[in-house]
Design an enzyme around this catalytic site. Structure first.
Site, PDB file in Angstrom:
ATOM      1  N   HIS A  77       0.852  -1.195   0.000  1.00  0.00           N
ATOM      2  CA  HIS A  77       0.000   0.000   0.000  1.00  0.00           C
ATOM      3  C   HIS A  77       0.887   1.245   0.000  1.00  0.00           C
ATOM      4  O   HIS A  77       2.069   1.191   0.358  1.00  0.00           O
ATOM      5  CB  HIS A  77      -0.889   0.016   1.235  1.00  0.00           C
ATOM      6  CG  HIS A  77      -1.991  -0.991   1.198  1.00  0.00           C
ATOM      7  ND1 HIS A  77      -3.033  -0.975   2.082  1.00  0.00           N
ATOM      8  CD2 HIS A  77      -2.213  -2.047   0.376  1.00  0.00           C
ATOM      9  CE1 HIS A  77      -3.860  -1.978   1.817  1.00  0.00           C
ATOM     10  NE2 HIS A  77      -3.369  -2.649   0.784  1.00  0.00           N
ATOM     11  N   GLU A  79       1.026   3.776   1.989  1.00  0.00           N
ATOM     12  CA  GLU A  79       1.604   4.089   3.296  1.00  0.00           C
ATOM     13  C   GLU A  79       2.817   3.211   3.585  1.00  0.00           C
ATOM     14  O   GLU A  79       3.839   3.687   4.085  1.00  0.00           O
ATOM     15  CB  GLU A  79       0.575   3.875   4.415  1.00  0.00           C
ATOM     16  CG  GLU A  79      -0.668   4.716   4.295  1.00  0.00           C
ATOM     17  CD  GLU A  79      -1.809   3.988   3.585  1.00  0.00           C
ATOM     18  OE1 GLU A  79      -1.575   3.391   2.516  1.00  0.00           O
ATOM     19  OE2 GLU A  79      -2.929   4.025   4.103  1.00  0.00           O
ATOM     20  N   CYS A 107      -5.872   1.672   6.217  1.00  0.00           N
ATOM     21  CA  CYS A 107      -6.521   0.419   6.612  1.00  0.00           C
ATOM     22  C   CYS A 107      -5.885  -0.066   7.917  1.00  0.00           C
ATOM     23  O   CYS A 107      -4.958   0.548   8.442  1.00  0.00           O
ATOM     24  CB  CYS A 107      -6.356  -0.627   5.507  1.00  0.00           C
ATOM     25  SG  CYS A 107      -4.646  -1.195   5.301  1.00  0.00           S
ATOM     26  N   CYS A 110      -2.018  -0.772   7.546  1.00  0.00           N
ATOM     27  CA  CYS A 110      -1.211   0.444   7.487  1.00  0.00           C
ATOM     28  C   CYS A 110      -1.264   1.200   8.813  1.00  0.00           C
ATOM     29  O   CYS A 110      -0.245   1.738   9.254  1.00  0.00           O
ATOM     30  CB  CYS A 110      -1.677   1.319   6.339  1.00  0.00           C
ATOM     31  SG  CYS A 110      -1.377   0.553   4.726  1.00  0.00           S
TER      32      CYS A 110
END
Length: 194
Positions: A77, A79, A107, A110
């Site tokens: 992701h 992040e 999420c 993360c």
């Protein structure tokens, strides 16, 4: 041949966040625009358009955008990409003097990484009503039992962040619908003489 790692940045007390709401809003918008640039890179690569930047003492030290499809890695992701890069720059996996700006609410994965990295502050753009772990579905950041507390600001440039995602998923749905449609036969559109 690989390059030697960069020397870590010197740890020092982070600059205080602006007290003036107008200055804070302008600063947040500036860094969120940089995260939006990263999101557009993800979109260009066929990934869900989410981007992130890590800021240390008013300097962007790391950038990241979604890459799970291309890298075949569910943890890639935006992040996570930005945190990994920042840890290399800082020379430490703990970054209490850093802030993260991301175009979509983090999420649970993360958010957990953010908390383990001990970031001092996270700013996100669009809320995520399906997997958001900063208040939309759950809020990992308000768990007082955790040994580190990270502050959160949401909704910064929410409209452009949200619109980028809507446009991406709208285009994807249209492409999927077109792919399911039977190919038009050009001969059916012309009258033929018997």
């Amino acid at each position: 041949m690989t390059q030697p790692p960069l020397p870590p940045l010197p740890l020092r007390a982070p600059r205080a966040l602006p007290d003036d709401p107008a200055q804070a809003a302008e600063r947040d918008a500036r860094y969120m625009r940089a995260a939006l640039e990263e999101a557009r890179l993800a979109e260009a690569a066929g990934e869900v358009p989410v981007g992130a930047v890590v800021v240390w003492n008013d300097t962007i030290i790391a950038r990241g955008h979604n890459l799970p499809i291309r890298s075949v890695d569910p943890s890639a992701h935006a992040e996570m990409q930005a945190l990994r890069a920042a840890a290399q720059v800082i020379g430490n996996y703990r970054m209490p003097e850093c802030e993260l700006y991301v175009t979509l609410e983090p999420c649970a994965m993360c958010s957990g990484a953010i908390l383990h990295a001990r970031l001092r502050h996270v700013v996100f753009g669009a809320s995520d009503p399906k997997t958001g772990a900063a208040g939309s579905v759950v809020n990992l950041f308000e768990q007082a039992q955790l040994n580190h507390q990270t502050t959160i600001t949401g909704g910064v440039l929410a409209d452009p962040c949200s619109q980028l995602l809507k446009d991406f998923f709208g285009a994807r749905r249209r492409a999927q619908k077109a792919a399911r449609q039977p190919a038009a036969n050009p001969d059916q559109n012309h009258d033929t003489e018997a």
